[in-house]
Design a protein around this motif. Structure first.
Motif, PDB file in Angstrom:
ATOM      1  N   ASN A  14       0.793  -1.347  -0.190  1.00 19.64           N
ATOM      2  CA  ASN A  14       0.159   0.032   0.169  1.00 19.64           C
ATOM      3  C   ASN A  14       1.089   1.321   0.150  1.00 19.64           C
ATOM      4  O   ASN A  14       0.466   2.207  -0.779  1.00 19.64           O
ATOM      5  CB  ASN A  14      -1.055   0.193   1.334  1.00 19.64           C
ATOM      6  N   ALA A  15       1.666   1.305   0.812  1.00 20.20           N
ATOM      7  CA  ALA A  15       2.755   2.518   1.025  1.00 20.20           C
ATOM      8  C   ALA A  15       3.626   2.702   0.037  1.00 20.20           C
ATOM      9  O   ALA A  15       3.872   3.898  -0.330  1.00 20.20           O
ATOM     10  CB  ALA A  15       3.403   2.406   2.261  1.00 20.20           C
ATOM     11  N   SER A  16       4.128   1.717  -0.738  1.00 23.32           N
ATOM     12  CA  SER A  16       5.297   1.854  -1.712  1.00 23.32           C
ATOM     13  C   SER A  16       4.994   0.859  -2.546  1.00 23.32           C
ATOM     14  O   SER A  16       5.873  -0.134  -2.828  1.00 23.32           O
ATOM     15  CB  SER A  16       6.539   1.934  -1.002  1.00 23.32           C
ATOM     16  N   PRO A  17       4.039   0.873  -3.622  1.00 22.59           N
ATOM     17  CA  PRO A  17       3.647  -0.411  -4.648  1.00 22.59           C
ATOM     18  C   PRO A  17       4.848  -0.583  -5.596  1.00 22.59           C
ATOM     19  O   PRO A  17       5.014  -1.616  -6.046  1.00 22.59           O
ATOM     20  CB  PRO A  17       2.405  -0.115  -5.301  1.00 22.59           C
ATOM     21  N   TYR A  18       5.681   0.565  -6.006  1.00 19.70           N
ATOM     22  CA  TYR A  18       6.435   0.544  -6.910  1.00 19.70           C
ATOM     23  C   TYR A  18       7.961   0.366  -6.393  1.00 19.70           C
ATOM     24  O   TYR A  18       8.975   0.252  -7.439  1.00 19.70           O
ATOM     25  CB  TYR A  18       6.550   1.621  -7.970  1.00 19.70           C
TER      26      TYR A  18
END
Length: 153
Positions: free
Chosen positions: A114-118
């Motif tokens: 959620n916080a850093s998908p990439y």
């Protein structure tokens, strides 16, 4: 089963929350599958995750089912799942190959998706079997339009 339930409850308690945003980030240098996975291809290596659009629609992710290293994945086929407070969804591979690394940080912190998908929330790294499969994936503009059309329905 009990350990998975414990893991899900613990992950839910420790999750990293992402505030609601009215838009999804789409990165220009990635390729996208219509099942909402992204792939970053570098030579014969590919990093795979789920898109910002997908995680936003799923809500807070509490568990990520990861494959084992050495597992063969096929383009369009499921290799794992993400479980959120709303639903469980299969993760499909955007490219065929052999899993060479899994993001084990997701075992303790599934909310990274959620916080850093990439970046921190990537799921697997794959040694690519067929580079021509990249042609079947969408680029930034195609995926953005795809998401806009899907959300309009």
């Amino acid at each position: 089963m009990a350990s998975r339930l414990w893991a899900m409850r613990t992950a839910s308690y420790l999750r990293i929350s992402a505030p609601y945003r009215g838009f999804a980030t789409v990165i220009k240098d990635l390729k996208y599958a219509d099942s909402h996975e992204w792939v970053k291809i570098e030579g014969n290596s590919a990093t795979v995750g789920i898109t910002d659009h997908a995680q936003d629609h799923l809500g807070d992710i509490v568990y990520v089912e990861l494959p084992e290293e050495g597992t063969e994945v096929a383009q369009g086929a499921s290799f794992g799942a993400v479980e959120s407070v709303k639903a469980t969804s299969d993760i499909n591979s955007p490219i065929s190959g052999k899993v060479v690394q899994v993001n084990t940080k997701l075992n303790d912190s599934p909310g990274l998706v959620n916080a850093s998908p990439y970046e921190n929330g990537w799921i697997i790294k794959v040694e690519i079997n067929n580079a021509d499969e990249e042609k079947k994936l969408m680029d930034h503009d195609q995926y953005t339009k795809f998401c806009e059309e899907e959300d309009a329905h």
